[in-house]
Design an enzyme around this catalytic site. Structure first.
Site, short mmCIF file in Angstrom:
data_model
loop_
_atom_site.label_atom_id
_atom_site.label_comp_id
_atom_site.label_asym_id
_atom_site.label_seq_id
_atom_site.Cartn_x
_atom_site.Cartn_y
_atom_site.Cartn_z
N GLN A 107 3.01 9.97 0.95
CA GLN A 107 4.35 9.37 1.11
C GLN A 107 5.29 9.75 -0.03
O GLN A 107 6.50 9.60 0.11
CB GLN A 107 4.23 7.85 1.20
CG GLN A 107 3.51 7.37 2.44
CD GLN A 107 3.34 5.88 2.43
OE1 GLN A 107 2.38 5.37 1.87
NE2 GLN A 107 4.29 5.15 3.01
N HIS A 123 -4.68 2.12 7.40
CA HIS A 123 -3.29 2.62 7.53
C HIS A 123 -3.02 3.71 6.48
O HIS A 123 -2.43 4.76 6.79
CB HIS A 123 -2.34 1.42 7.35
CG HIS A 123 -0.89 1.74 7.27
ND1 HIS A 123 0.02 1.31 8.20
CD2 HIS A 123 -0.16 2.43 6.35
CE1 HIS A 123 1.23 1.74 7.87
NE2 HIS A 123 1.15 2.41 6.74
N GLU A 124 -3.48 3.48 5.25
CA GLU A 124 -3.20 4.44 4.16
C GLU A 124 -4.03 5.72 4.33
O GLU A 124 -3.53 6.82 4.04
CB GLU A 124 -3.48 3.79 2.80
CG GLU A 124 -2.66 2.53 2.49
CD GLU A 124 -1.17 2.69 2.66
OE1 GLU A 124 -0.66 3.83 2.54
OE2 GLU A 124 -0.49 1.69 2.94
N HIS A 180 -2.34 8.06 6.54
CA HIS A 180 -1.31 8.88 5.86
C HIS A 180 -1.93 10.16 5.29
O HIS A 180 -1.33 11.24 5.39
CB HIS A 180 -0.66 8.11 4.71
CG HIS A 180 0.41 7.16 5.12
ND1 HIS A 180 1.55 7.56 5.77
CD2 HIS A 180 0.54 5.83 4.94
CE1 HIS A 180 2.33 6.50 5.99
NE2 HIS A 180 1.73 5.43 5.49
N GLY A 234 0.84 -1.20 0.00
CA GLY A 234 0.00 0.00 0.00
C GLY A 234 0.87 1.24 0.00
O GLY A 234 1.98 1.23 0.55
N CYS A 277 5.58 -0.03 7.17
CA CYS A 277 5.29 1.16 6.36
C CYS A 277 6.53 1.50 5.55
O CYS A 277 7.64 1.49 6.09
CB CYS A 277 4.95 2.34 7.29
SG CYS A 277 4.54 3.86 6.41
N LEU A 278 6.33 1.80 4.28
CA LEU A 278 7.47 2.20 3.44
C LEU A 278 8.13 3.47 3.95
O LEU A 278 9.29 3.71 3.64
CB LEU A 278 7.00 2.37 1.99
CG LEU A 278 6.65 1.06 1.28
CD1 LEU A 278 5.94 1.33 -0.04
CD2 LEU A 278 7.90 0.23 1.05
C1 QAP Z 1 1.02 -0.65 4.87
O1 QAP Z 1 3.15 -1.13 4.05
C2 QAP Z 1 0.67 -1.84 5.73
O2 QAP Z 1 9.70 -1.86 6.61
C3 QAP Z 1 1.81 -0.96 3.65
O3 QAP Z 1 11.75 -2.35 4.96
C4 QAP Z 1 1.60 -2.82 6.04
O4 QAP Z 1 3.77 -1.87 2.07
C5 QAP Z 1 -0.56 -1.92 6.24
C6 QAP Z 1 7.83 -2.28 3.52
C7 QAP Z 1 1.26 -3.89 6.85
C8 QAP Z 1 -0.91 -2.97 7.03
C9 QAP Z 1 -0.03 -3.96 7.32
C10 QAP Z 1 8.13 -2.03 4.84
C11 QAP Z 1 8.88 -2.53 2.66
C12 QAP Z 1 6.46 -2.22 3.01
C13 QAP Z 1 9.42 -2.08 5.31
C14 QAP Z 1 4.07 -1.62 3.20
C15 QAP Z 1 10.48 -2.34 4.44
C16 QAP Z 1 10.20 -2.57 3.12
C17 QAP Z 1 5.43 -1.75 3.74
CO CO Z 2 2.50 3.51 5.54
#
Ligand code: QAP
Ligand code: CO
Length: 168
Positions: free
Chosen positions: A51, A134-135, A138, A46, A92-93
């Protein structure tokens, strides 16, 4: 194909509240395409426009394994269908390398515009419901670390600031 730079916590630009999209035109469609490229390259499930330093209410998501289920949510509005909370280890990215447990309502309904500018409403549960909440956070200038204790948040902040200094 265009990859956009992703802002990282504690960048103050992640705290801006995004504005509604007035029209789903070619500019918005190109941004959505670039957001998918950026999310898939990361890889992530997401990404909110905030972001990538665009402060408009646009979200891309794909929780599938092979980029099989791209979803776009423009000007999303959610309603909680059931106050029952579920916990999930969120990442989270914009907070790379950190995962922490967050509790959110398990069942929501969303009304939004899709990539073609068509309005739709659907019920979500499971990871889709968690990720969309979550998004949307943001777009309202919120991050998952805001739900953690101040101590945990400060530890994460310190580690990311150190990483940023070493990169610079
Ligand atoms: C949001 O997050 C999310 O730490 C999206 O080193 C995630 O795509 C909502 C990512 C989980 C609910 C549950 C994170 C990539 C990606 C990192 C992501 C990383 C590389 C996160
Ligand atoms: Co995020």
């Amino acid at each position: 194909m265009a990859l956009l730079p992703i802002l990282e916590f504690p960048d103050p630009r992640l705290r801006k509240v995004a504005d509604p999209v007035a029209a789903v035109d070619d500019r918005v469609k190109t941004l959505v395409d670039n957001m998918f490229d950026t999310m898939y390259a990361a890889p992530g499930i997401g990404l909110a426009a905030t972001q990538v330093d665009v402060h408009e209410r646009i979200i891309v998501m794909d929780i599938s394994d092979n980029q099989q289920a791209p979803r776009t949510f423009i000007n999303p509005k959610i309603a909680i269908l059931d106050e029952t909370l579920g916990e999930y280890d969120e990442g989270c990215l914009s907070v790379p390398g950190f995962y922490e447990t967050v509790n959110r309502p398990k069942r929501i309904s969303v009304t939004a515009l899709d990539k073609e500018g068509e309005r739709f409403t659907e019920e979500l549960q499971g990871l889709m419901a968690i990720c969309l909440q979550h998004e949307i956070d943001h777009l309202d200038g919120k991050l998952f670390v805001d739900y953690l204790s101040p101590l945990k948040r400060q530890r994460i902040r310190g580690k990311l600031e150190k990483a940023h200094r070493q990169r610079a």
